[in-house]
Scaffold this motif. Structure first.
Motif, PDB file in Angstrom:
ATOM      1  N   ASN A 288     -15.123  -1.857  -5.662  1.00  0.00           N
ATOM      2  CA  ASN A 288     -14.899  -3.340  -5.949  1.00  0.00           C
ATOM      3  C   ASN A 288     -16.297  -4.282  -6.657  1.00  0.00           C
ATOM      4  O   ASN A 288     -16.425  -4.990  -5.968  1.00  0.00           O
ATOM      5  CB  ASN A 288     -14.835  -4.117  -4.275  1.00  0.00           C
ATOM      6  CG  ASN A 288     -13.302  -3.103  -3.855  1.00  0.00           C
ATOM      7  OD1 ASN A 288     -12.478  -3.409  -4.095  1.00  0.00           O
ATOM      8  ND2 ASN A 288     -13.459  -3.622  -2.623  1.00  0.00           N
TER       9      ASN A 288
ATOM     10  N   PHE B  60     -17.181  -6.194  -9.726  1.00  0.00           N
ATOM     11  CA  PHE B  60     -16.803  -6.933 -11.035  1.00  0.00           C
ATOM     12  C   PHE B  60     -17.789  -6.301 -12.449  1.00  0.00           C
ATOM     13  O   PHE B  60     -18.998  -6.291 -12.375  1.00  0.00           O
ATOM     14  CB  PHE B  60     -16.850  -8.205 -10.874  1.00  0.00           C
ATOM     15  CG  PHE B  60     -15.825  -8.079  -9.388  1.00  0.00           C
ATOM     16  CD1 PHE B  60     -14.448  -8.890  -9.815  1.00  0.00           C
ATOM     17  CD2 PHE B  60     -16.505  -8.699  -8.404  1.00  0.00           C
ATOM     18  CE1 PHE B  60     -13.772  -9.152  -8.432  1.00  0.00           C
ATOM     19  CE2 PHE B  60     -15.536  -8.946  -7.034  1.00  0.00           C
ATOM     20  CZ  PHE B  60     -14.196  -9.508  -7.650  1.00  0.00           C
TER      21      PHE B  60
ATOM     22  N   ARG C 253     -12.120  -5.773 -11.894  1.00  0.00           N
ATOM     23  CA  ARG C 253     -12.373  -5.345 -10.788  1.00  0.00           C
ATOM     24  C   ARG C 253     -12.354  -4.002 -10.801  1.00  0.00           C
ATOM     25  O   ARG C 253     -10.962  -3.149 -10.694  1.00  0.00           O
ATOM     26  CB  ARG C 253     -11.744  -5.692  -9.888  1.00  0.00           C
ATOM     27  CG  ARG C 253     -12.552  -5.200  -8.359  1.00  0.00           C
ATOM     28  CD  ARG C 253     -12.503  -5.693  -7.136  1.00  0.00           C
ATOM     29  NE  ARG C 253     -10.845  -6.389  -6.807  1.00  0.00           N
ATOM     30  CZ  ARG C 253     -10.508  -6.275  -5.711  1.00  0.00           C
ATOM     31  NH1 ARG C 253     -10.626  -6.027  -4.410  1.00  0.00           N
ATOM     32  NH2 ARG C 253      -9.464  -7.350  -5.489  1.00  0.00           N
TER      33      ARG C 253
ATOM     34  N   PHE D 127     -14.058 -14.220  -9.468  1.00  0.00           N
ATOM     35  CA  PHE D 127     -14.706 -12.529  -8.085  1.00  0.00           C
ATOM     36  C   PHE D 127     -13.990 -13.580  -6.867  1.00  0.00           C
ATOM     37  O   PHE D 127     -13.963 -12.256  -6.005  1.00  0.00           O
ATOM     38  CB  PHE D 127     -15.669 -12.567  -8.625  1.00  0.00           C
ATOM     39  CG  PHE D 127     -16.359 -12.048 -10.901  1.00  0.00           C
ATOM     40  CD1 PHE D 127     -14.871 -11.704 -11.149  1.00  0.00           C
ATOM     41  CD2 PHE D 127     -17.647 -12.325 -10.633  1.00  0.00           C
ATOM     42  CE1 PHE D 127     -14.905 -11.848 -12.506  1.00  0.00           C
ATOM     43  CE2 PHE D 127     -17.528 -11.984 -11.764  1.00  0.00           C
ATOM     44  CZ  PHE D 127     -16.618 -11.749 -13.017  1.00  0.00           C
TER      45      PHE D 127
END
Length: 463
Positions: A210, A212, A225, A252
Motif C-alpha cells: 500500500n 504509493f 499504489r 493518496f
C-alpha cells in the motif's frame, strides 16, 4: 563472540514512568535506582492516566522483586540472563555529607528531584571509578542530560521505543522512482495496461504494501499504489466524498480511506494539511451515504495547549467540550457543505439540528480517548485525532478495541507533541507507522502541503 562489558545504568524516574517494563530491558547490565526515584514514584502513583498506571505497575514489580531479597545494597537478581538491581541513597555512597562531592552553587540553591539525581550520580561515579565500574545515567529529560553532561556525567536517552533517528527518517508512505535511464517505457506501459501492469522486479525492492509510487520518466510521470510483490500496480480511485483532494498526498490518503481492505490508515503532517478533515470526510461519506459502516467514532486525547485552565465547571460533556470542539468544527463544516442544494446553502441552525440528530441517534460519536478502554468497536469508522500524544501502551489499547468490519484512522502532527513522556520518534503514532508498514491491511501517507489557508501554511513553516 566477544562478551559485552558489563555496565551499570542509573535510572531516572521518567524512564520508569515511560515504560513499566524498563527494569527488565537492560540485558545483563546492572541497574541502580536512587532513593529519590521511589519518592517521585509515590507522588505519581495516584494519577488517573498512563503515567499513574506505569508508576503503580513499577511499584508492584519492585515489591515482587524485594519479597525474598531484602538487602537493596547487595543487588537484587532481575532474572535469568539479566543483571541486578540496587536501590541506594546518597548516604550509601559516602561516609558522611562532608566527604560527598557537592553540587555546583548554581544547582545547590535549588533543591529538586533532578538536582538530587545529579548529586547522586556525581558521587556514584566517583565510587564506581575507584572500583573500575562503568556507569551511565539514563533519562528521558533533555535538561537533566544537559546538566549531567556539563558536569562530566555520562548519560543516555532511553531509546527502547524510538523507531527512527528523526521525524524525517520515518516511513512516508510515498516513493519516487526515476526510470528515465531504463530501456523500457515504464510510464507508457503503466498507462497502456490499465490495471494489469506489474513493476519490474528490481523496482519493487524496498517497497511496502500500500505504498504509493510516483514514477518519473523525463517530463512524463504516473502515480499508483503498490499493493504487494509481483502484483499489478493499482490505479488511484477518484474520491467519492463531498470534499475533493487538493494535492497528491490528499489524493493518496483518499485512496486508502475509501478502500475497505485497508483496515488501518495513518496520516501525519503539519497543522493545516487536511489530515483530520480528509479522515472525517471519508468517514461521513461511508457512514451516511454508502452505509459501509454503521457509525463514525472520533476520539482525541485530552491534552491542553499551553497552560491548563484547571478544573472546568459543568457535567462531563461540558468539561470535554473545549477538547472536542476542533472535531465538531470539522463536522459542522462538512455536514453544512453537504447540505447545499441548488447553490443555496441551508440555514446554519438547520445544519446544527442535523448534526445533533446524528449525535442523538449514535450515528456520530465524539469522545475523549480516555473512555475507549473496555469497549469493543464493531462496524464503525474510527478516527483517533492527535494520535502523536499517545504512547505505545495507549495505542495498543486503542487498536485492540477494533472489532469486525471496523476501519481505524490515526492522524497527528509528529512535530507538535504535548505529552512530556513521548517524543517525535517514540510516540504511539510513530511506532504504528513504522511497525505496520509491512502489513497488507495498513497504509500510511505523510502530508506535505498546507491547504487550510495561505496564512496557516506560512505560519507552520516559519514559526
Amino acid at each position: 563472540m566477544t562478551k559485552k562489558a558489563r555496565k551499570t545504568y542509573i535510572l531516572d524516574t521518567n524512564v520508569l514512568l515511560t515504560d513499566s517494563n524498563s527494569l527488565f530491558g537492560f540485558e545483563e547490565h546492572d541497574l541502580v535506582i536512587p532513593l529519590i526515584v521511589l519518592e517521585e514514584l509515590d507522588r505519581h502513583k495516584d494519577r488517573q492516566d498512563e503515567v499513574g498506571r506505569n508508576a503503580r505497575e513499577v511499584v508492584r514489580k519492585l515489591a515482587d522483586l524485594t519479597k525474598v531479597h531484602k538487602d537493596f545494597k547487595a543487588g537484587i537478581p532481575l532474572g535469568k540472563k539479566l543483571g541486578t538491581l540496587r536501590i541506594l541513597a546518597l548516604s550509601d555512597l559516602c561516609a558522611d555529607e562532608k566527604t560527598a562531592i557537592g553540587l555546583p552553587s548554581e544547582l545547590e540553591t535549588k533543591k529538586s528531584g533532578d538536582n538530587t539525581i545529579v548529586h547522586f550520580c556525581q558521587n556514584y561515579l566517583d565510587m564506581a571509578k575507584a572500583a573500575g565500574e562503568t556507569a551511565f545515567l539514563v533519562t528521558r529529560d533533555t535538561i537533566l542530560r544537559l546538566k549531567a553532561q556539563a558536569l562530566g556525567i555520562p548519560c543516555e536517552d532511553y531509546r527502547k521505543f524510538n523507531v527512527a533517528t528523526s521525524v524525517n527518517s520515518l516511513y512516508s508512505g510515498v516513493k519516487t522512482i526515476d526510470v528515465s535511464s531504463r530501456d523500457e517505457a515504464v510510464v507508457d506501459d503503466f498507462h497502456d495496461n490499465k490495471n494489469d501492469y506489474t513493476l519490474p522486479e528490481d523496482l519493487q525492492q524496498d517497497l511496502h504494501p500500500n505504498q504509493f509510487v510516483v514514477i518519473k520518466d523525463g517530463q512524463q510521470s504516473a502515480v499508483a499504489r503498490f499493493v504487494s510483490k509481483n502484483k499489478p500496480l493499482r490505479h488511484l480511485t477518484p474520491s467519492p466524498g463531498k470534499l475533493q483532494p487538493r494535492n497528491k498526498e490528499q489524493e493518496f490518503a483518499a485512496d486508502l480511506l475509501f478502500d475497505p481492505s485497508v483496515k488501518l490508515v495513518t496520516l501525519a503532517g503539519k497543522a493545516g494539511v487536511g489530515k483530520t478533515l480528509s479522515a472525517i470526510n471519508a468517514g461521513l461519506e461511508q457512514v451516511l451515504n454508502t452505509k459501509r459502516y454503521r457509525s463514525l467514532l472520533i476520539c482525541r486525547p485530552i491534552m491542553p495547549l499551553g497552560k491548563d485552565v484547571g478544573f472546568l465547571p459543568g457535567d462531563l460533556n461540558e468539561k470535554l467540550e473545549p477538547w472536542l470542539a476542533p472535531i465538531k468544527d470539522n463536522l459542522r463544516f462538512l455536514i453544512g457543505n453537504s447540505m447545499q442544494e441548488g447553490g443555496k446553502k441551508k440555514q446554519p441552525r438547520h445544519d446544527e439540528q442535523v448534526l445533533q440528530s446524528y449525535f442523538d441517534e449514535g450515528i456520530i460519536e465524539v469522545q475523549a480517548m480516555t473512555f475507549i478502554r473496555g469497549r469493543s468497536i464493531a462496524n464503525a469508522f474510527v478516527i483517533i485525532d492527535e494520535a502523536q500524544n499517545t504512547n505505545l501502551h495507549e495505542m495498543k489499547t486503542i487498536l485492540t478495541r477494533v472489532g469486525e468490519n471496523t476501519k481505524i484512522v490515526l492522524t497527528g502532527d509528529l512535530e507538535q507533541i504535548d505529552n512530556t513522556y513521548v517524543d517525535s520518534v517514540s510516540n504511539g503514532l510513530s511506532i504504528v507507522i513504522e511497525r505496520f508498514k509491512d502489513q497488507d491491511i495498513a497504509g500510511h501517507v505523510t502530508f506535505l502541503r498546507g491547504e487550510r489557508s495561505l496564512l496557516a501554511t506560512i505560519s507552520s513553516e516559519i514559526l
